[in-house]
Each structure stands twice: as structure tokens, then as C-alpha cells.
Design a protein around this motif. Structure first.
Motif, PDB file in Angstrom:
ATOM      1  N   VAL A  74       0.842  -1.205   0.000  1.00 13.52           N
ATOM      2  CA  VAL A  74       0.000   0.000   0.000  1.00 13.52           C
ATOM      3  C   VAL A  74       0.869   1.244   0.000  1.00 13.52           C
ATOM      4  N   LEU A  75       1.905   1.249   0.844  1.00 15.31           N
ATOM      5  CA  LEU A  75       2.812   2.397   0.910  1.00 15.31           C
ATOM      6  C   LEU A  75       3.539   2.594  -0.424  1.00 15.31           C
ATOM      7  N   ALA A  76       3.985   1.485  -1.019  1.00 17.24           N
ATOM      8  CA  ALA A  76       4.684   1.584  -2.304  1.00 17.24           C
ATOM      9  C   ALA A  76       3.767   2.117  -3.384  1.00 17.24           C
ATOM     10  N   ASP A  77       2.507   1.717  -3.377  1.00 14.90           N
ATOM     11  CA  ASP A  77       1.536   2.235  -4.349  1.00 14.90           C
ATOM     12  C   ASP A  77       1.336   3.740  -4.168  1.00 14.90           C
ATOM     13  N   GLN A  78       1.241   4.156  -2.928  1.00 14.07           N
ATOM     14  CA  GLN A  78       1.031   5.578  -2.637  1.00 14.07           C
ATOM     15  C   GLN A  78       2.230   6.406  -3.086  1.00 14.07           C
ATOM     16  N   GLU A  79       3.425   5.934  -2.796  1.00 17.01           N
ATOM     17  CA  GLU A  79       4.636   6.653  -3.180  1.00 17.01           C
ATOM     18  C   GLU A  79       4.767   6.749  -4.694  1.00 17.01           C
TER      19      GLU A  79
END
Length: 251
Positions: A74-79
Motif C-alpha cells: 500500500v505504501l509503495a503504491d502511494q509513493e
């Protein structure tokens, strides 16, 4: 067996169509035995259980790892989404996008690996219960409660033999055919354009009546000169379970 108006008499012995050695696919302490020695069991009946606690712990650990992997994804998608926004037009954007894309792929791979580990852990947990693969008669249990047993999915390492299971219906009747009787069968085959005589009549033990019937379904391809016979086999219905393995019968 009646063929060409002639009865050919053979003495045969019963054997199981299917026989399996019951072994565990996972190791641990044996906590349950759910059959009586010599009992008839149905397909899917529970036979043994192995202490599941260590496998439950491993499954819980892998599920926790999956949740962590999901959070990283999720964090990687957001970044990645943030850095791809049009307002991000500085000179380092292309390089940053490439890095974030790589991070996102790594996070996805980590989640896929965690899911695979969960399936693996759940498989082990599910196999803490050992069930009958088919209907048949159990032998004696060879391991007592509380013993530590060895298991292996592919039997690539030594495993503990827990019991044996043999099928009961139908059952095989193995017998040897002499050379003269084989010639009679060959003559029959010639007259019937290749068909084998198939119907067998059986007498149990000391019975004089041939009250049971079977089907001849196999004749070996090599004649044994030392014994002067060739091996043959019939399949016999045994719905009443009266026929016992190893018992000799006439046909």
C-alpha cells in the motif's frame, strides 16, 4: 471356469486390489487413534491426529507476515502514485519513478511470497489429521499415543509407518495356469477371434458349490518354465466382505 464345455480347475489366493501404508506428511506427537485394529473404515474417515499447535503457530506467524507485506505494498503504491503526479517535474522525477516502480514490484513479490507461505503452512496444519484414502480394512496400529513420529510430504526422508489399509471390494484372485490349460485358453481365443474367456465360478474353502463369480482380467506375458505355469488374475465382487486376503479358493 467353464469354457468350450470344459471346466478348468485352479487353486487361487485372494489379494487386495489396493493397499496403502498409512504414513504422516507432517511430523509431531501422535495425539489420537480413531479406529479399532482390523476395523472397516470408509473413505475420508479420520485415522490419526498429530499435535497441531506448532503448525497453528507457524500459520499465525505467516499471516502476520502477510499483513506486513500488504502494508508495504500500500505504501509503495502511494509513493509511486505521488511521484507520478504531473506537478512532479523536477530533473530527478524519471529516476525517482523508476525507483518507486521497483519498490512497488518488490512489495508485490513480498506479498505473493507471504501468501504462498500461508498456503504451505495451512497445508501442514490440515495434514495433522490423517484420513483413509479409500474404503477398506485397517491392520493393527504400529505407533502408540504420545510417540513422536516422522513425516514427509514426498517421503524424501524416513517416515514412520502408522498402519496399513487394504481395500475389500472388489478383491483380486491370483492363480497360476498350467501349460495344458493355457493351451485350452489359447484354443478358445483362436475360436473367438482373440477374445479371452472372462467368467469365473468360485467355490469358497470346502464348499462344493461354485456360488461366486468373478472376471478374468489379466494373464501375464511370460511363461515360467521353472514352475510350468503362467500367472493370471481375476477380479471378484466382495460386497459382503466374506472373502479374506491370503485365503485359497477353487475356481
Amino acid at each position: 471356469m467353464r469354457e468350450l464345455d470344459t471346466r478348468l480347475g485352479f487353486l487361487g489366493q485372494f489379494s487386495a486390489v489396493d493397499m496403502v501404508e498409512v504414513r504422516a506428511q507432517v511430523g509431531g506427537t501422535l495425539t489420537g487413534i480413531y479406529f479399532k485394529d482390523g476395523a472397516i473404515v470408509r473413505k475420508g474417515d479420520l485415522l490419526f491426529t498429530i499435535d497441531p499447535v506448532s503448525y497453528e503457530i507457524r500459520l499465525a506467524q505467516e499471516q502476520a507476515q502477510l499483513e506486513a507485506a500488504k502494508a508495504r505494498l500500500v505504501l509503495a503504491d502511494q509513493e509511486l502514485h505521488r511521484i507520478q503526479e504531473p506537478k512532479q517535474n523536477d530533473a530527478g522525477t524519471a529516476q525517482n519513478v523508476e525507483q518507486r516502480t521497483s519498490d512497488r514490484r518488490a512489495a508485490q513479490a513480498a506479498m505473493d511470497d507471504a501468501q504462498a507461505r500461508i498456503r504451505d503452512a495451512r497445508y501442514d496444519l490440515d495434514h495433522c489429521g490423517i484420513t483413509a484414502p479409500f474404503m477398506g480394512r485397517m491392520g493393527t496400529h504400529l505407533v502408540s499415543l504420545g510417540n513422536l513420529i516422522a513425516g514427509s510430504r514426498a517421503a524424501t526422508s524416513p517416515t514412520t509407518l502408522l498402519a496399513t489399509l487394504v481395500s475389500l471390494d472388489p478383491i483380486h484372485l491370483d492363480f497360476d495356469v498350467s501349460e495344458p490349460d493355457l493351451q485350452t485358453l489359447s484354443n478358445y481365443r483362436a475360436l473367438t477371434e482373440g477374445a479371452l474367456p472372462s467368467n469365473l465360478e468360485l467355490a469358497l474353502g470346502s464348499d462344493t458349490a461354485y456360488a461366486r463369480h468373478g472376471t478374468l482380467d489379466f494373464i501375464d506375458n511370460i511363461f515360467d518354465r521353472s514352475s510350468g505355469t503362467i500367472h493370471a488374475r481375476a477380479t471378484v465382487p466382495n460386497a459382503d466382505f466374506r472373502l479374506m486376503l491370503g485365503v485359497s479358493e477353487r475356481q
